[in-house]
Design an enzyme around this catalytic site. Structure first.
Site, PDB file in Angstrom:
ATOM      1  N   ARG A 173       0.867  -1.183   0.000  1.00 10.51           N
ATOM      2  CA  ARG A 173       0.000   0.000   0.000  1.00 10.51           C
ATOM      3  C   ARG A 173       0.903   1.232   0.000  1.00 10.51           C
ATOM      4  O   ARG A 173       2.091   1.140   0.308  1.00 10.51           O
ATOM      5  CB  ARG A 173      -0.918   0.011   1.225  1.00 10.51           C
ATOM      6  CG  ARG A 173      -0.170   0.014   2.522  1.00 10.51           C
ATOM      7  CD  ARG A 173      -1.044  -0.169   3.745  1.00 10.51           C
ATOM      8  NE  ARG A 173      -0.227  -0.040   4.949  1.00 10.51           N
ATOM      9  CZ  ARG A 173       0.054   1.089   5.559  1.00 10.51           C
ATOM     10  NH1 ARG A 173      -0.413   2.239   5.083  1.00 10.51           N
ATOM     11  NH2 ARG A 173       0.801   1.125   6.635  1.00 10.51           N
ATOM     12  N   ARG A 177      -2.061   9.950   3.923  1.00  7.44           N
ATOM     13  CA  ARG A 177      -2.755  10.481   5.097  1.00  7.44           C
ATOM     14  C   ARG A 177      -3.386  11.802   4.706  1.00  7.44           C
ATOM     15  O   ARG A 177      -2.696  12.690   4.214  1.00  7.44           O
ATOM     16  CB  ARG A 177      -1.776  10.690   6.250  1.00  7.44           C
ATOM     17  CG  ARG A 177      -1.102   9.389   6.642  1.00  7.44           C
ATOM     18  CD  ARG A 177      -0.609   9.428   8.062  1.00  7.44           C
ATOM     19  NE  ARG A 177       0.279   8.288   8.273  1.00  7.44           N
ATOM     20  CZ  ARG A 177       1.406   8.347   8.926  1.00  7.44           C
ATOM     21  NH1 ARG A 177       1.793   9.498   9.442  1.00  7.44           N
ATOM     22  NH2 ARG A 177       2.145   7.283   9.085  1.00  7.44           N
ATOM     23  N   ARG A 250      20.958  -6.955   0.596  1.00  8.08           N
ATOM     24  CA  ARG A 250      21.368  -5.644   0.104  1.00  8.08           C
ATOM     25  C   ARG A 250      22.326  -5.062   1.133  1.00  8.08           C
ATOM     26  O   ARG A 250      22.168  -5.286   2.338  1.00  8.08           O
ATOM     27  CB  ARG A 250      20.165  -4.702  -0.073  1.00  8.08           C
ATOM     28  CG  ARG A 250      19.312  -5.001  -1.271  1.00  8.08           C
ATOM     29  CD  ARG A 250      20.021  -4.750  -2.596  1.00  8.08           C
ATOM     30  NE  ARG A 250      20.131  -3.326  -2.928  1.00  8.08           N
ATOM     31  CZ  ARG A 250      20.958  -2.851  -3.844  1.00  8.08           C
ATOM     32  NH1 ARG A 250      21.787  -3.646  -4.491  1.00  8.08           N
ATOM     33  NH2 ARG A 250      20.990  -1.558  -4.103  1.00  8.08           N
ATOM     34  N   ARG A 281      19.607   9.036   0.925  1.00  9.92           N
ATOM     35  CA  ARG A 281      19.267  10.068   1.914  1.00  9.92           C
ATOM     36  C   ARG A 281      20.515  10.665   2.541  1.00  9.92           C
ATOM     37  O   ARG A 281      21.593  10.079   2.495  1.00  9.92           O
ATOM     38  CB  ARG A 281      18.341   9.514   2.998  1.00  9.92           C
ATOM     39  CG  ARG A 281      18.856   8.297   3.744  1.00  9.92           C
ATOM     40  CD  ARG A 281      17.775   7.762   4.672  1.00  9.92           C
ATOM     41  NE  ARG A 281      18.218   6.620   5.445  1.00  9.92           N
ATOM     42  CZ  ARG A 281      17.517   6.049   6.418  1.00  9.92           C
ATOM     43  NH1 ARG A 281      16.346   6.538   6.737  1.00  9.92           N
ATOM     44  NH2 ARG A 281      17.980   5.016   7.078  1.00  9.92           N
ATOM     45  N   GLU A 301      23.910   8.166   2.566  1.00 11.33           N
ATOM     46  CA  GLU A 301      23.666   6.721   2.596  1.00 11.33           C
ATOM     47  C   GLU A 301      23.482   6.202   1.167  1.00 11.33           C
ATOM     48  O   GLU A 301      22.579   6.641   0.457  1.00 11.33           O
ATOM     49  CB  GLU A 301      22.408   6.465   3.432  1.00 11.33           C
ATOM     50  CG  GLU A 301      22.234   5.037   3.858  1.00 11.33           C
ATOM     51  CD  GLU A 301      21.078   4.898   4.849  1.00 11.33           C
ATOM     52  OE1 GLU A 301      20.104   4.239   4.482  1.00 11.33           O
ATOM     53  OE2 GLU A 301      21.132   5.468   5.974  1.00 11.33           O
ATOM     54  N   TYR A 349      13.571  -8.704   7.820  1.00  3.03           N
ATOM     55  CA  TYR A 349      13.735  -7.303   8.202  1.00  3.03           C
ATOM     56  C   TYR A 349      13.066  -7.074   9.551  1.00  3.03           C
ATOM     57  O   TYR A 349      11.881  -7.379   9.729  1.00  3.03           O
ATOM     58  CB  TYR A 349      13.115  -6.358   7.156  1.00  3.03           C
ATOM     59  CG  TYR A 349      13.260  -4.906   7.580  1.00  3.03           C
ATOM     60  CD1 TYR A 349      14.453  -4.228   7.347  1.00  3.03           C
ATOM     61  CD2 TYR A 349      12.244  -4.253   8.275  1.00  3.03           C
ATOM     62  CE1 TYR A 349      14.618  -2.927   7.778  1.00  3.03           C
ATOM     63  CE2 TYR A 349      12.406  -2.953   8.712  1.00  3.03           C
ATOM     64  CZ  TYR A 349      13.590  -2.296   8.457  1.00  3.03           C
ATOM     65  OH  TYR A 349      13.753  -1.011   8.894  1.00  3.03           O
ATOM     66  N   ASP A 351      12.584  -4.005  12.596  1.00  5.51           N
ATOM     67  CA  ASP A 351      12.864  -2.733  13.247  1.00  5.51           C
ATOM     68  C   ASP A 351      13.413  -3.050  14.638  1.00  5.51           C
ATOM     69  O   ASP A 351      13.345  -4.201  15.095  1.00  5.51           O
ATOM     70  CB  ASP A 351      11.595  -1.881  13.346  1.00  5.51           C
ATOM     71  CG  ASP A 351      11.279  -1.163  12.043  1.00  5.51           C
ATOM     72  OD1 ASP A 351      12.229  -0.775  11.335  1.00  5.51           O
ATOM     73  OD2 ASP A 351      10.085  -0.990  11.726  1.00  5.51           O
TER      74      ASP A 351
END
Length: 368
Positions: A173, A177, A250, A281, A301, A349, A351
């Site tokens: 998705r 917002r 990666r 970034r 980065e 992955y 967090d």
């Protein structure tokens, strides 16, 4: 007889939590890491009075109250809110996509109703009903203009492949917002530890024997026999000598410099959306802790193709790699001595809050 109850390979977040909790329960633990510092990828180092995130921006956020309460015992967190900026061809936009983004992109759009109508018209115009790849998926969710500016270049840099060759499921998705709110995360708790992340790991490991510059695989024979059990947070395929083949990852490359100015970009994180700009970034570290130092430190980065021997950062969780990981997982399930944890050991992955949750889950299963 084994000298330790547990050998923990990797002094990152997962390994350090396990070591801390095992030590608390009276277990004898040795922690090793092949790097010359603890804290893994959340390592922060003070430069010019600024806590520099040495392996990319780490912004703590969670809606898991147990995880938030757990990490609070090791550091006090500030109220930093992640509100990145996107740069594209001389224009800056707010992220995540919100009313500030839409009104900048389309100056005639002011209300949520107008923004929704604009996006719906763009989706209809594209006419993609069955997206076959990431490019088509993104266009089917937000239209061609949003895809071209905010998705295409950044994603191609990130994955090292054209969006038309990436699987559609990577973008399930697009986070639209329809409020004028630049807060990237909807989580109940977020912030940055005041004084950086390394202190957290230092506190976890303060009563535990730690050996740095120690590569498990280079001293495998000796190290495998000094503990009853091993907690391994390195690459699972490498542990098993790539016997089913190599998993794909990666990598990232960082360029950090000190600038003789107080404020370089006015924000902690600025994303560079264009493919022609090679980095994804720029991070300006002082803004994570509302710094007012006379100098500033920035990090560019760069995503990089991973080759054996490089630092792996992200698992390539496509169907091919996931089915290969399943073979290694089945092998590890039969191994009564080794527990695999963290991003590389579990090929997923995570967090930081996910890592804490799975580490505490591992502690419950193993130590209770």
């Amino acid at each position: 007889m084994a000298k330790y109850d547990y050998l923990v390979v990797g002094a990152g977040l997962f390994g350090s939590i396990f070591a801390y909790e095992a030590n608390k329960r009276g277990k004898k633990v040795l922690v090793i890491d092949k790097r010359d510092h603890v804290a893994g990828n959340i390592y922060t180092k003070e430069v010019e009075g600024i806590n520099v995130h040495m392996y990319g921006a780490h912004i703590f956020h969670t809606s898991n109250k147990e995880v938030w309460n757990y990490i609070q015992q090791f550091a006090e967190f500030n109220r930093y809110t992640n509100s990145p900026i996107a740069y594209y061809k001389g224009q800056v936009y707010n992220l995540p996509f919100n009313m500030n983004t839409f009104s900048k992109l389309w100056p005639d759009v002011r209300t949520p109703k107008e923004a929704k109508a604009k996006i719906a018209a763009a989706i209809e115009e594209a006419g993609i009903k069955q997206p076959k790849n990431l490019e088509e998926q993104a266009i089917s969710l937000g239209g061609k203009e949003i895809y071209e500016i905010f998705v295409k270049g950044y994603t191609q840099k990130q994955w090292g492949r054209p969006c038309s060759e990436l699987p559609a499921f990577i973008i399930k998705r697009l986070p639209f917002r329809f409020t004028y709110d630049n807060n990237y995360f909807n989580d109940a708790y977020q912030g940055i530890p005041m004084g950086g992340y390394t202190q957290i790991i230092d506190k976890m490991l303060e009563d535990i024997e730690v050996r740095l510059n120690t590569d498990f695989l280079a001293h495998r024979e000796e190290l495998e026999n000094i503990a009853d059990k091993i907690v391994y947070t390195g690459m699972i395929d490498e542990f098993y000598n790539y016997q089913f083949g190599e998993l794909e990852y990666r990598s990232l490359r960082f360029e950090t410099e000190v600038l003789d100015e107080e404020n370089y970009q006015g924000n902690a994180v600025v994303n560079y959306e264009e493919y022609e700009i090679p980095y994804t970034r720029i991070i300006e570290h002082k803004h994570f802790e509302f710094g007012t130092q006379p100098k500033t430190v920035i990090t560019r980065e760069y995503p990089a193709t991973w080759h054996k021997g490089d630092e792996p950062y992200y698992a390539m969780n496509d169907d091919k790699n996931n089915s290969l990981y399943a073979k290694y997982k089945a092998l590890s399930d039969q191994d009564g001595k080794v527990i695999f944890g963290g991003r590389l050991g579990m090929y997923k992955y995570f967090d930081m809050d996910d890592t804490i949750a799975v580490a505490l889950d591992c502690v419950k299963k193993e130590l209770q």
